[in-house]
Scaffold this motif. Sequence first.
Motif, mmCIF file in Angstrom:
data_model
loop_
_atom_site.group_PDB
_atom_site.id
_atom_site.type_symbol
_atom_site.label_atom_id
_atom_site.label_comp_id
_atom_site.label_asym_id
_atom_site.label_seq_id
_atom_site.Cartn_x
_atom_site.Cartn_y
_atom_site.Cartn_z
ATOM 1 N N TRP A 202 0.838 -1.206 0.000
ATOM 2 C CA TRP A 202 0.000 0.000 0.000
ATOM 3 C C TRP A 202 0.868 1.249 0.000
ATOM 4 O O TRP A 202 0.625 2.195 -0.750
ATOM 5 N N GLN A 268 -1.360 -1.925 -7.839
ATOM 6 C CA GLN A 268 -2.750 -2.228 -7.497
ATOM 7 C C GLN A 268 -3.046 -3.713 -7.674
ATOM 8 O O GLN A 268 -3.772 -4.314 -6.868
ATOM 9 N N LEU A 284 -7.675 3.025 -1.702
ATOM 10 C CA LEU A 284 -6.356 3.138 -2.318
ATOM 11 C C LEU A 284 -5.717 4.480 -1.970
ATOM 12 O O LEU A 284 -6.416 5.480 -1.783
#
Length: 505
Positions: A202, A268, A284
């Motif tokens: 992330w 992603q 996100l």
Amino acid sequence: MLAGCNLAPTYVRPAGAIPATLPQGGAYPAAATDARDVTRTAWRDFFVDPRLRGVIELGLANNRNLQLAAANVLQARAQYRVQRADLVPSTTASGAGIYTNNIFGAAGSSGASAGAGTGTGAGSGAGAGTGAGGAGAGTSVGTGASSNIEAYSVNAGFSAFELDLFGRVRNLSQAALQQYFATEEAQRAARVSLIAEIATAWLTMASDQEQLRLSRDTLKTFQQTLDLTTAQFRIGVGSELEVRQAETNYQSARNDIATLQTQIARDQNALNLLAGTTVAADLLPADFAAPNYTLDALPADISSNALLRRPDVLQAEHQLIAQNANIGAARAALFPSISLTATLGTISTALSGLFAGGSFTYNAQPAVSLPLFDGGRLRGNLDYARASQQAAVATYEQTIQTAFREVADALAQRGTIGEQVSAQSARANAARITARLSDARFRAGIDSFLTTLDSQRAAYAAQQSFVTTRLTRETNLIELYRALGGGLTGDADAPKEAPLPAADR
């Protein structure tokens, strides 16, 4: 007294594989007085960004590797229950009814013999005989008529139950229990690793988003410089060399943008794989602007004993204890074994008489087995168990040494990463100011265009390095958190197993 025998060697935890304390001084950070105990800090408290916590929750609920680890725990638990069942007799009950006119078939089928009577005319006769644990009866109608025989029986008992005089069965059960515990710790280690991997993925995506924003801003600057040099070349003030140099910077920034767009898409995809599902857009990262995504006050003065609580270290220790128990089972196989088969039942010629007086039967068959000659099989099994135990010791010590290195490496980087971030921030700011001043001096005709190009490239590289260093700082904190075994305490998503009896643990 014999039933209390246990031939497994006494377990002693290996010591001396690592120093008593983690490295201190030099590159390593000073002790933090306000630091929290990492092993008692839940991951929801450690990660402060709500979007990041949301992605971690998705991963803990949907990641397939974690589901596989949970299934392995259930398999190991079931295998332990199967092995533990050998400690008690497996009792079965059976009932049977026989209807035949063949006295030999009746005797062979039920263990009861039947007699036959004869009579003259329309008379009847009855005869009785005794067999192994039962009785039979017959009835004839007419001379020479065959007998109609009925017999009923009910039995309960167990077969070949081993009296565990030397601890063979108990040690096999202990080995299965420790393997179950090891699998449970493997699942815990998988959870800690998954949390760290999701957080790193992330933050990597956030860093790449920031790099993309930086490249787009730089592209605008390079575009302005290219337009200016092109216009100067057209009116004869500048040279084509300056145009081509400006275009080189511009095309380089264009390439960086395309590369980063591809990398963000891959980031992603990697995040979706770790989460086990498609991560929603609102979870996100959109930038890398937050000053901190995790807690910063982690301890520095840590005893190496804290590493013994890491799930992977506990897993290796349980496997070592299991191999210790296997040695006891292999030793016990060299001694005599006693097994017992016993049944208790009732047999009758009438269903209503199954539980009447005189119908009860019993059978007990103790057996002793002593290995005499097996070609060295049992000795080979014992040697194998001992060698496996030595391998488990080496694995345990290597696991601790690996844990020690991981924590030491993370601490070494943590001791200097703050200075690196500060230096890169100052460098990026200085380079940005230099590029602005150089551009102004070029437009005023004071500096050459080459100086402006160099300052723009330096400012771009310095800002990229600053973003990369910030990412290194965040991932270093995550790695230190993982290496110290954090991320389990207070985890409401952790699978709950029915506790084993206290005696088993």
